[in-house]
Design an enzyme around this catalytic site. Structure first.
Site, short mmCIF file in Angstrom:
data_model
loop_
_atom_site.label_atom_id
_atom_site.label_comp_id
_atom_site.label_asym_id
_atom_site.label_seq_id
_atom_site.Cartn_x
_atom_site.Cartn_y
_atom_site.Cartn_z
N SER A 1 0.84 -1.20 0.00
CA SER A 1 0.00 0.00 0.00
C SER A 1 0.88 1.26 0.00
O SER A 1 1.66 1.45 -0.92
CB SER A 1 -0.96 -0.05 1.20
N ASP B 1 -9.97 -5.65 -3.44
CA ASP B 1 -9.35 -4.59 -2.62
C ASP B 1 -10.28 -3.38 -2.60
O ASP B 1 -10.61 -2.81 -3.65
CB ASP B 1 -8.00 -4.23 -3.23
N HIS C 1 -7.29 -6.01 0.66
CA HIS C 1 -6.10 -5.18 0.94
C HIS C 1 -5.37 -5.62 2.21
O HIS C 1 -4.42 -4.97 2.62
CB HIS C 1 -6.54 -3.72 1.08
#
Length: 280
Positions: free
Chosen positions: A150, A226, A259
């Site tokens: 991320s 995600d 995620h």
């Protein structure tokens, strides 16, 4: 030599998992990081892979959640992770938002006050922490890779592109590929780097590749479930830039994955195998 305070140490898959704190000259405050030394490090210098974590994470998150030590022990890789920002700087509003300030340093060197005094994560990683690892651990200085998740995926991509002499391999899980185009990146860049978007290019992986920066290879995994994919991550922008610049890229999409660290832990073994092969 920098004095390290050992906060905790644990046997793990024949190696040693440790957590440290030290006074950082570059940050100007105490910083924390973690190290996994595989069993091979007991008798030789080993390749190193730095992991950069995402928003709200600390130096502990990856080491606790990813399940990486099992593979690192098998492949003979040292793992390094660090906190995601300075802490307790005294800056007003530092902890007001989860996506900016504390826990959200974005792996850059801020140029705008008041952030520029302490928020210097790029220099901390590439200069100070790297030197600590080389000087005080059995690390091979010529075989160092970097990866992240991320915000940390953004950091891994940009640091590898900006410092190809320091990092010989790079990969990412669900990275922020084009921070200039997404709300997270725009908020961070505006506050850390100022309003002039010309100054943002240097910390945007897509823009860096478009401007001619290059690394030998890139591996990126992205979950199709995600929740941040559409608004924040923009892998299609990076893919387009790589295609137009002849930058080698393996971009893999995975149905059903989100995620979280459940996603990371599923593919962490493949990423560490990739780094082992790239680092030689």
């Amino acid at each position: 030599m920098t004095t390290l305070e050992t906060r905790s140490q644990h046997s793990c898959f024949g190696g040693i998992q440790s957590f440290y704190q030290h006074s950082s000259g570059i940050i100007g405050l105490p910083m924390r990081f973690s190290v996994y030394q595989p069993p091979q490090a007991q008798y030789q210098r080993v390749p190193v892979v730095f992991f950069l974590a995402g928003l709200t994470c600390t130096e502990e998150t990856f080491m606790i959640k990813a399940g990486a030590q099992h593979y690192a022990a098998e492949y003979g890789l040292m793992l390094i992770s660090m906190d995601t920002s300075p802490r307790q700087t005294g800056i007003a509003g530092e902890t007001d938002d989860w996506d900016f300030g504390a826990g959200a340093g974005f792996y850059l060197d801020a140029t705008q006050p008041p952030w520029s005094k302490h928020y210097r994560m790029e220099s901390y990683i590439t200069q100070e922490l790297r030197r600590i690892i080389i000087d005080q651990f059995p690390a091979d200085p010529n075989h160092i890779g970097i990866f992240g998740h991320s915000m940390g995926g953004h950091g891994a991509l940009t640091l590898a592109l900006r410092h190809p002499d320091l990092f010989r391999s790079v990969s990412a899980f669900a990275p922020i590929c084009a921070p200039m185009q997404c709300p997270w990146g725009q908020k961070a860049f505006r506050n850390y780097l100022g309003e002039d978007q010309q100054n943002w290019n240097q910390y945007d992986a897509t823009a860096l590749i478009r401007d001619g920066r290059h690394v030998p290879d890139l591996l990126i995994d992205q979950g199709l479930d995600d929740q941040f994919l559409a608004q924040q991550l923009y892998p299609e922008a990076l893919e387009k830039a790589c295609r137009e610049a002849d930058q080698k890229l393996t971009l893999r999409f995975h149905s059903g994955y989100d995620h979280s660290y459940y996603f990371i832990s599923t593919f962490i073994g493949e990423h560490l195998k990739y780094h082992q092969e790239q680092l030689g």
